[in-house]
Every structure is written in C-alpha cells, then in structure tokens.
Write an enzyme that holds these catalytic residues in place. Sequence first.
Site, PDB file in Angstrom:
ATOM      1  N   LYS A   2       8.858  10.529 -36.098  1.00 19.48           N
ATOM      2  CA  LYS A   2       9.166   9.450 -37.279  1.00 19.48           C
ATOM      3  C   LYS A   2       9.450   8.013 -36.093  1.00 19.48           C
ATOM      4  O   LYS A   2       8.570   7.607 -35.856  1.00 19.48           O
ATOM      5  CB  LYS A   2      10.755   9.382 -37.574  1.00 19.48           C
ATOM      6  CG  LYS A   2      10.510  10.621 -38.627  1.00 19.48           C
ATOM      7  CD  LYS A   2      11.008  12.815 -38.014  1.00 19.48           C
ATOM      8  CE  LYS A   2      10.894  13.356 -38.833  1.00 19.48           C
ATOM      9  NZ  LYS A   2      11.051  13.255 -40.120  1.00 19.48           N
TER      10      LYS A   2
ATOM     11  N   ASP B 167      18.783  19.004 -32.439  1.00 20.24           N
ATOM     12  CA  ASP B 167      17.371  19.033 -32.884  1.00 20.24           C
ATOM     13  C   ASP B 167      17.712  16.988 -33.259  1.00 20.24           C
ATOM     14  O   ASP B 167      18.417  17.142 -33.733  1.00 20.24           O
ATOM     15  CB  ASP B 167      17.957  19.222 -34.112  1.00 20.24           C
ATOM     16  CG  ASP B 167      16.001  19.508 -35.192  1.00 20.24           C
ATOM     17  OD1 ASP B 167      15.748  20.347 -36.421  1.00 20.24           O
ATOM     18  OD2 ASP B 167      15.390  18.824 -34.027  1.00 20.24           O
TER      19      ASP B 167
ATOM     20  N   TRP C  18      18.684  20.444 -42.413  1.00 24.98           N
ATOM     21  CA  TRP C  18      17.441  20.215 -43.156  1.00 24.98           C
ATOM     22  C   TRP C  18      16.321  21.865 -43.466  1.00 24.98           C
ATOM     23  O   TRP C  18      16.525  22.723 -42.784  1.00 24.98           O
ATOM     24  CB  TRP C  18      16.621  19.955 -42.115  1.00 24.98           C
ATOM     25  CG  TRP C  18      14.778  19.506 -41.804  1.00 24.98           C
ATOM     26  CD1 TRP C  18      14.408  19.144 -43.117  1.00 24.98           C
ATOM     27  CD2 TRP C  18      13.455  20.242 -40.966  1.00 24.98           C
ATOM     28  NE1 TRP C  18      12.707  18.939 -42.609  1.00 24.98           N
ATOM     29  CE2 TRP C  18      12.415  20.371 -42.002  1.00 24.98           C
ATOM     30  CE3 TRP C  18      13.674  21.153 -40.113  1.00 24.98           C
ATOM     31  CZ2 TRP C  18      11.918  20.329 -41.187  1.00 24.98           C
ATOM     32  CZ3 TRP C  18      12.046  21.425 -39.750  1.00 24.98           C
ATOM     33  CH2 TRP C  18      11.231  21.052 -40.562  1.00 24.98           C
TER      34      TRP C  18
HETATM   35  C1  LIG Z   1      15.956  17.744 -38.551  1.00 26.72           C
HETATM   36  C2  LIG Z   1      14.711  16.935 -38.529  1.00 26.72           C
HETATM   37  N1  LIG Z   1      14.375  18.088 -37.523  1.00 26.72           N
HETATM   38  C3  LIG Z   1      13.459  18.621 -37.561  1.00 26.72           C
HETATM   39  C4  LIG Z   1      11.676  18.119 -38.416  1.00 26.72           C
HETATM   40  C5  LIG Z   1      10.372  18.057 -37.789  1.00 26.72           C
HETATM   41  O1  LIG Z   1       9.450  17.572 -37.915  1.00 26.72           O
HETATM   42  P1  LIG Z   1       8.445  17.704 -36.994  1.00 26.72           P
HETATM   43  O2  LIG Z   1       6.901  16.840 -38.371  1.00 26.72           O
HETATM   44  O3  LIG Z   1       7.517  19.092 -37.071  1.00 26.72           O
HETATM   45  O4  LIG Z   1       8.478  16.990 -35.837  1.00 26.72           O
HETATM   46  C6  LIG Z   1      12.307  17.135 -39.769  1.00 26.72           C
HETATM   47  C7  LIG Z   1      11.323  16.503 -40.734  1.00 26.72           C
HETATM   48  N2  LIG Z   1      11.741  16.031 -41.842  1.00 26.72           N
HETATM   49  C8  LIG Z   1      11.307  15.819 -42.010  1.00 26.72           C
HETATM   50  C9  LIG Z   1      10.117  15.730 -42.925  1.00 26.72           C
HETATM   51  C10 LIG Z   1       9.481  17.274 -43.193  1.00 26.72           C
HETATM   52  O5  LIG Z   1      10.340  18.217 -44.167  1.00 26.72           O
HETATM   53  O6  LIG Z   1       8.566  18.196 -42.364  1.00 26.72           O
HETATM   54  C11 LIG Z   1      12.041  15.560 -44.092  1.00 26.72           C
HETATM   55  O7  LIG Z   1      12.604  16.032 -43.930  1.00 26.72           O
HETATM   56  O8  LIG Z   1      11.577  14.965 -44.911  1.00 26.72           O
HETATM   57  C12 LIG Z   1      13.713  17.224 -39.348  1.00 26.72           C
HETATM   58  O9  LIG Z   1      14.748  16.409 -40.788  1.00 26.72           O
END
Ligand SMILES: Cc1[nH+]cc(COP(=O)(O)O)c(/C=N/[C@@H](CC(=O)O)C(=O)O)c1O
Length: 401
Positions: A250, A214, A133
Amino acid sequence: DSVFAHLVRAPEDPILGVTLAYNKDPSPVKLNLGVGAYRTEEGKPLVLNVVRRVEQQLVNDLARNKEYLPITGVAEFNKLSAQLIFGADSPAIREGRVTTVQCLSGTGSLRVGGEFLAKHYHQRTIYLPQPTWGNHPKVFTLAGLTVKTYRYYAPATRGLDFQGLIEDLGAAPSGSVVLLHACAHNPTGVDPTPEQWEEIRKLIRSKALLPFFDSAYQGFASGSLDKDAQPVRSFVADGGELLMAQSYAKNMGLYGERVGALSIVCKSADVASKVESQLKLVIRPMYSSPPIHGATIVAAVLKDSNLFNEWTIELKGMADRIISMRQQLFDALRARGTPGDWSHIIKQIGMFTFTGLNSEQVSFMTKEYHIYMTSDGRISMAGLSAKTVPHLADAIHAAVT
Ligand SMILES: Cc1[nH+]cc(COP(=O)(O)O)c(/C=N/[C@@H](CC(=O)O)C(=O)O)c1O
C-alpha cells in the site's frame, strides 16, 4: 472420471471476492470499496512517480541481471526496511540484534514468521485482535499455530475495547504470541492512543508475551512514516524481542510486486544470526528465494534521499486524499440528516472505515446501489472520490432509514 471429481467448490475470499463481484456488475454507477488498494480521484490505481522513475533507471542498467537472489533476498532492501520501521538510529540495528529476510509481501512475511514460531517457539498459541484482517487466522492456522482472539473493538462506542484487551492479554498464558497491527488497524481504523500503547507494552513485557507486529500501512495512518512507527519503536527501545512483518503493497503501491520483509529483533547478535539461519530453512522449501524486481525498486527509493523525500510527499498525498474522503462522506451524511452518529468516519484512521453497517444493510446497498464492500461493513475510503461520495451517502442513508 477425474481423481478430483470429489472436490467441493470453495467460496470466494471475503475480501478479494468482492472485486470479482464488482467486475461482473454492468452498472455504470457501481463502486468498489472492498479491497484495501489506493485509487486516485479518477478511481484509477496509482503507480507512484518515484516507482516509475526508478523503473526507468533499472531497465537501462545493463549491469543488472536475472540471477537468483539469496534465500534471504536483496540484502540492501533488508537493511533499509529494518531502518524504515525501527528507525535509522535504532540501537537494536546498531548492535546487530535484528535479522531481516525479504518475503512475499506482508502475507508472506506473516506466514514465514508463523512457520518459524511453530517450529522453534515453545508457545504455539497466537492471539489475534477481534476483529482482524480476514487472512490472519488462515495464515497462522496453516503455519501450525493455534489461533485465539483478544477483545479489540467495542461496537457500542465504535472505539477500542481497551479494558477487554487488557483483560484478555492479562489472562493469556505467559509466553503466548500476540499479533499487533502496527498502525491503522484493519478493519476497524481504531488504534490505541500512545498512553494505551504504553500500557499494552508493559503488560506484554510483564507476562513475557511475544509481540508479532503487522505493518501494512506505515505512513497511511498519520501521513508520517516515523509517527506511524512509534508504537513499534517503543517496544524495541525496551530491549525486548519481537517479530515484525512489513508490506510495501500500500505505502509504495507495489501490490502485485509482492514486496515485504520479516524482521526478528533478538536479545543478542549471536541469537539473531542463528535465527536467520533457521529462517532460511523455512523459506528454501517454501519458495526458495523471493522476487527481484519490487525489492530492487524499494531499495533504490529508500537509499536515495531525493527519491525518499519524493516518496514521503506522494505517500502523504495518498493519506491526505483518504482523509478528505472521510470528511466529505461525513458531511454528505450530515447534509442528508442520515440517522445515527457518523463521527467515527472522521475519527477512524488509515485506509478503512468500519461503518457499523450489518451484513443485511451491506447486501441491500450492493443490490440497490451497486456498492461493493466487505460484509463486515468495512469500506475502503481509497475507493471513493468527490464525485462518488454522494452515491455512497445515498446508499447508506437508504440502508439505515
Ligand atoms: C493488516 C494487513 N496485513 C497484511 C496484509 C497483506 O498485504 P500484502 O499484499 O500481502 O502485503 C493486508 C492486506 N490487506 C488488504 C488486501 C488483502 O486483503 O489482501 C485488505 O484488507 O483489503 C493487511 O490489511
């Protein structure tokens, strides 16, 4: 003139910037396949029914107030979050060896964990999968850790580079931190098999590497919360220590509520309580205490068996829709005779397809077909619907012929 006149203009975020470009495009056929956020068949964001139901109850509950939460957040939310990922019958939880603190979604959980490690752990190097990520390297570098990578994705097979992974983790200095995606690897959609997970676990334990999981997609990989948590639970079952970042963005659709939790599984309850006391010293000067609304919703859903069951059904519905988008895109490319092997579209799991398209092909698709996706070739399958699959298939076909 301004004391900030010297600032250079920062580039947009590689993932979140895609949505900004999408919003600016007036085309009626534009398609946003960038950010990993679920969309319905109608292309709209989804607020789960269970979330709406709980929010109705909360707004009428006059016993509730807006007082500060403790630094560690909603206690019930923390307990239920640990049970969700480690299992309600987890021996580690029963023995009091798990400390959990509510953080600002997955990102906040990763950052608090990173700062805690930089302050209290003897090995300040964290190994991230290659690719991972996009925000991971920034979060951990700013937390004070040194970021290295381990081989993960094999472009030739579009699968896991298991040999490379084992070699790189085998060569990592003993005690290094290793970031592991709990399930539905972002951006590749490639996960180790259960047998490969067991090899990884044995190697990590034999070298006393410190796993930092994660979990941002629990329930999205297989449609089952428990199945998606199996790899994590096998690490906890061996009695070793680990860090775990959870996000409800998500799987409960709480993106903007910023709901997450950091858990640290320790060898003893006494250590767990000392860890918690030190986590509070990281959080207090960072943001003092977390937001009340989202965590209260999650706790209400997790503790009520009817709401929990309804949530699992809605979650499976989202996972199934994404899987049907995979099949439809694969079929559409096959119907067009698009050159190349596209079977990875149906083999990969979770929210994303790592297409293998390169940045030139991606910018061609954006320019000519108004397809918005990240330049690494990742597409969020949740952004697709039956009526937009043909447009994407046309774009991919044109990009590769
Ligand atoms: C692997 C992973 N870890 C943590 C997060 C963080 O999510 P949060 O909203 O802080 O709970 C995301 C978000 N991924 C998607 C959104 C972004 O980039 O913020 C994405 O990869 O599109 C991940 O894909």
